[in-house]
Motif scaffolding. Sequence first.
Motif, PDB file in Angstrom:
ATOM      1  N   GLU A   1      -1.520  -6.340   0.245  1.00  9.16           N
ATOM      2  CA  GLU A   1      -1.313  -7.439   1.196  1.00  9.16           C
ATOM      3  C   GLU A   1      -1.309  -6.934   2.638  1.00  9.16           C
ATOM      4  OE1 GLU A   1       1.809 -11.153   1.901  1.00  9.16           O
ATOM      5  OE2 GLU A   1       1.482 -10.328  -0.112  1.00  9.16           O
ATOM      6  N   LEU A   2      -0.705  -5.775   2.862  1.00  5.72           N
ATOM      7  CA  LEU A   2      -0.700  -5.208   4.211  1.00  5.72           C
ATOM      8  C   LEU A   2      -2.107  -4.787   4.628  1.00  5.72           C
ATOM      9  CD1 LEU A   2       2.623  -3.189   4.019  1.00  5.72           C
ATOM     10  CD2 LEU A   2       2.176  -5.135   5.513  1.00  5.72           C
ATOM     11  N   GLN A   3      -2.864  -4.245   3.702  1.00  7.55           N
ATOM     12  CA  GLN A   3      -4.249  -3.890   4.001  1.00  7.55           C
ATOM     13  C   GLN A   3      -5.066  -5.139   4.353  1.00  7.55           C
ATOM     14  OE1 GLN A   3      -5.333  -1.828   0.442  1.00  7.55           O
ATOM     15  NE2 GLN A   3      -4.321   0.091   1.040  1.00  7.55           N
ATOM     16  N   ASP A   4      -4.838  -6.231   3.624  1.00  8.67           N
ATOM     17  CA  ASP A   4      -5.537  -7.481   3.924  1.00  8.67           C
ATOM     18  C   ASP A   4      -5.177  -7.994   5.319  1.00  8.67           C
ATOM     19  OD1 ASP A   4      -6.773  -7.443   1.471  1.00  8.67           O
ATOM     20  OD2 ASP A   4      -5.370  -8.846   0.520  1.00  8.67           O
ATOM     21  N   ALA A   5      -3.964  -7.649   5.773  1.00  7.37           N
ATOM     22  CA  ALA A   5      -3.526  -8.068   7.112  1.00  7.37           C
ATOM     23  C   ALA A   5      -4.026  -7.126   8.197  1.00  7.37           C
ATOM     24  CB  ALA A   5      -2.003  -8.151   7.154  1.00  7.37           C
ATOM     25  N   GLY A   6      -4.813  -6.119   7.804  1.00  5.38           N
ATOM     26  CA  GLY A   6      -5.393  -5.207   8.785  1.00  5.38           C
ATOM     27  C   GLY A   6      -4.599  -3.945   9.031  1.00  5.38           C
ATOM     28  N   ARG A   7      -3.557  -3.707   8.226  1.00  8.98           N
ATOM     29  CA  ARG A   7      -2.758  -2.487   8.399  1.00  8.98           C
ATOM     30  C   ARG A   7      -3.339  -1.357   7.550  1.00  8.98           C
ATOM     31  NH1 ARG A   7      -0.318  -4.005  12.975  1.00  8.98           N
ATOM     32  NH2 ARG A   7       0.933  -5.888  12.696  1.00  8.98           N
ATOM     33  N   THR A   8      -3.100  -0.131   7.976  1.00 10.85           N
ATOM     34  CA  THR A   8      -3.459   1.036   7.180  1.00 10.85           C
ATOM     35  C   THR A   8      -2.273   1.366   6.296  1.00 10.85           C
ATOM     36  OG1 THR A   8      -4.896   1.880   8.937  1.00 10.85           O
ATOM     37  CG2 THR A   8      -4.214   3.440   7.244  1.00 10.85           C
ATOM     38  N   ALA A   9      -2.380   1.024   5.025  1.00 19.22           N
ATOM     39  CA  ALA A   9      -1.249   1.145   4.098  1.00 19.22           C
ATOM     40  C   ALA A   9      -1.658   1.931   2.866  1.00 19.22           C
ATOM     41  CB  ALA A   9      -0.742  -0.245   3.695  1.00 19.22           C
ATOM     42  N   MET A  10      -0.720   2.707   2.336  1.00 17.65           N
ATOM     43  CA  MET A  10      -0.992   3.484   1.129  1.00 17.65           C
ATOM     44  C   MET A  10       0.258   3.550   0.262  1.00 17.65           C
ATOM     45  SD  MET A  10      -1.160   7.280   2.846  1.00 17.65           S
ATOM     46  CE  MET A  10      -1.917   6.652   4.348  1.00 17.65           C
ATOM     47  N   HIS A  11       0.053   3.596  -1.044  1.00 16.21           N
ATOM     48  CA  HIS A  11       1.140   3.676  -2.013  1.00 16.21           C
ATOM     49  C   HIS A  11       1.369   5.143  -2.380  1.00 16.21           C
ATOM     50  CE1 HIS A  11       2.291   3.070  -6.530  1.00 16.21           C
ATOM     51  NE2 HIS A  11       3.352   3.368  -5.791  1.00 16.21           N
ATOM     52  N   VAL A  12       2.596   5.618  -2.221  1.00 18.63           N
ATOM     53  CA  VAL A  12       2.968   6.972  -2.622  1.00 18.63           C
ATOM     54  C   VAL A  12       4.255   6.882  -3.436  1.00 18.63           C
ATOM     55  CG1 VAL A  12       1.900   7.996  -0.573  1.00 18.63           C
ATOM     56  CG2 VAL A  12       4.344   7.445  -0.549  1.00 18.63           C
ATOM     57  N   HIS A  13       4.630   7.997  -4.030  1.00 19.52           N
ATOM     58  CA  HIS A  13       5.884   8.030  -4.773  1.00 19.52           C
ATOM     59  C   HIS A  13       6.603   9.348  -4.519  1.00 19.52           C
ATOM     60  CE1 HIS A  13       3.171  10.161  -7.557  1.00 19.52           C
ATOM     61  NE2 HIS A  13       4.266  10.817  -7.933  1.00 19.52           N
ATOM     62  N   GLY A  14       7.863   9.378  -4.836  1.00 24.02           N
ATOM     63  CA  GLY A  14       8.661  10.583  -4.711  1.00 24.02           C
ATOM     64  C   GLY A  14       9.788  10.551  -5.743  1.00 24.02           C
ATOM     65  N   PRO A  15      10.470  11.656  -5.921  1.00 14.80           N
ATOM     66  CA  PRO A  15      10.227  12.937  -5.255  1.00 14.80           C
ATOM     67  C   PRO A  15       9.133  13.752  -5.940  1.00 14.80           C
ATOM     68  CG  PRO A  15      12.184  13.071  -6.641  1.00 14.80           C
ATOM     69  CD  PRO A  15      11.718  11.649  -6.743  1.00 14.80           C
ATOM     70  N   VAL A  16       8.504  14.650  -5.162  1.00 10.69           N
ATOM     71  CA  VAL A  16       7.492  15.558  -5.690  1.00 10.69           C
ATOM     72  C   VAL A  16       7.876  16.990  -5.309  1.00 10.69           C
ATOM     73  CG1 VAL A  16       5.674  13.801  -5.568  1.00 10.69           C
ATOM     74  CG2 VAL A  16       6.011  15.378  -3.633  1.00 10.69           C
ATOM     75  N   HIS A  17       7.123  17.941  -5.863  1.00 12.18           N
ATOM     76  CA  HIS A  17       7.425  19.359  -5.654  1.00 12.18           C
ATOM     77  C   HIS A  17       7.151  19.794  -4.215  1.00 12.18           C
ATOM     78  CE1 HIS A  17       3.147  20.290  -5.447  1.00 12.18           C
ATOM     79  NE2 HIS A  17       2.976  19.501  -6.495  1.00 12.18           N
ATOM     80  N   GLY A  18       7.691  20.954  -3.848  1.00 14.40           N
ATOM     81  CA  GLY A  18       7.439  21.533  -2.545  1.00 14.40           C
ATOM     82  C   GLY A  18       6.160  22.367  -2.527  1.00 14.40           C
ATOM     83  N   ALA A  19       6.041  23.246  -1.525  1.00 14.02           N
ATOM     84  CA  ALA A  19       4.831  24.064  -1.354  1.00 14.02           C
ATOM     85  C   ALA A  19       4.553  24.861  -2.615  1.00 14.02           C
ATOM     86  CB  ALA A  19       5.009  24.996  -0.169  1.00 14.02           C
ATOM     87  N   ARG A  20       3.301  24.773  -3.076  1.00 12.81           N
ATOM     88  CA  ARG A  20       2.952  25.373  -4.368  1.00 12.81           C
ATOM     89  C   ARG A  20       1.532  25.899  -4.327  1.00 12.81           C
ATOM     90  NH1 ARG A  20       3.912  21.738  -9.626  1.00 12.81           N
ATOM     91  NH2 ARG A  20       6.064  22.180  -8.967  1.00 12.81           N
ATOM     92  N   ILE A  21       1.313  27.077  -4.923  1.00 12.22           N
ATOM     93  CA  ILE A  21      -0.028  27.640  -5.011  1.00 12.22           C
ATOM     94  C   ILE A  21      -0.856  26.819  -5.997  1.00 12.22           C
ATOM     95  CG2 ILE A  21      -1.379  29.650  -5.722  1.00 12.22           C
ATOM     96  CD1 ILE A  21       0.935  31.407  -4.779  1.00 12.22           C
ATOM     97  N   ILE A  22      -2.031  26.368  -5.528  1.00 14.77           N
ATOM     98  CA  ILE A  22      -2.937  25.572  -6.360  1.00 14.77           C
ATOM     99  C   ILE A  22      -3.972  26.482  -7.019  1.00 14.77           C
ATOM    100  CG2 ILE A  22      -4.667  23.720  -6.346  1.00 14.77           C
ATOM    101  CD1 ILE A  22      -1.775  22.813  -5.892  1.00 14.77           C
ATOM    102  N   SER A  23      -4.511  27.393  -6.240  1.00 11.60           N
ATOM    103  CA  SER A  23      -5.505  28.328  -6.781  1.00 11.60           C
ATOM    104  C   SER A  23      -5.580  29.538  -5.898  1.00 11.60           C
ATOM    105  CB  SER A  23      -6.887  27.672  -6.891  1.00 11.60           C
ATOM    106  OG  SER A  23      -7.354  27.308  -5.591  1.00 11.60           O
ATOM    107  N   ALA A  24      -6.151  30.603  -6.441  1.00 11.60           N
ATOM    108  CA  ALA A  24      -6.333  31.848  -5.675  1.00 11.60           C
ATOM    109  C   ALA A  24      -7.634  32.488  -6.091  1.00 11.60           C
ATOM    110  CB  ALA A  24      -5.169  32.793  -5.927  1.00 11.60           C
TER     111      ALA A  24
END
Length: 311
Positions: free
Chosen positions: A288-311
């Motif tokens: 609904e906010l996007q339809d009103a012209g706002r830049t909106a995104m759905h996120v969730h928490g809590p999530v992990h901190g800094a983490r190695i993804i690949s090396a």
Amino acid sequence: MSLAAFPGSVHVRAPGKINVYLGVGGRHEDGYHALATVFQAVSLFEDVIATESDEFSLSVSGVEDAASVPTDDRNLAMRAAKMLATATGYAGGVHLELRKSVPVAGGMGGGSADAAAALVACDALWGTGLSPQHLHELAARLGADVPFALHGGTAVGTGRGDQLNPALARGRFDWVLVTSDAGLSTPEIYARLDEDRAETGALADDPPLSLDVPIPVLQALRAGDPHALAAAMFNDLEGPARSERPVLDDIIAEGIAAGALNGIVSGSGPTIAFLCENPASARDVAAELQDAGRTAMHVHGPVHGARIISA
């Protein structure tokens, strides 16, 4: 004695954050304010790739305005890498590639996430093998949000915000973030808070060096109750941010009308974080906010901190 370094490059991912609660005390002689805050890491991440190099250099992608993110020693990630090199006696350099998703100057700690990721990535790349406590100490020298980006989850921050204690948060909280094209300066928002308080006489007596997070905030997190948390959310910097950017009033009203339980300015703003009842509600509010012209995104928490993804 160092550990064996990762060959070539290391990719680390670190989260942005929202401040579920942010109480700000008076400004002290060192220029800092006493804080009592609750951080929650959310599923919007910064990616940092550290690559072997003889010199220190930095590149940035994911931002519309390249000039909005410095690539010299003003950048927290660059400062983090150089601080780690000095602390460990490492004689080489590194190239840091920052792939940004957290809004720049949006009150979500994107620069701090970059710094935390840079510390983890360079420590692995160089084989310096610092303990988590030592990394935390270096992170705290870079700013209040950097240690939290290392750890993630949900945590209470006191002192300058860098003294962290994990907070029990049961289950998942769903948020809708509404970002702005132009950021707000954190120092300017703190300065405006000080000015407003001077005019009204608030905090005339210097508050204690450590403040407390209200019990209802911690109880709501522990219960995993979004309704209770929505009622307890608070941010001392919200008033100055809304005064500086009056459109934030309209955005908060729109989000609540769309079905959010409550909305709050994240940190020093201008990002607005709307707490929603569940994932489906958050998706509806974002749409609904996007339809009103706002830049909106759905996120969730809590999530992990800094983490190695690949090396």
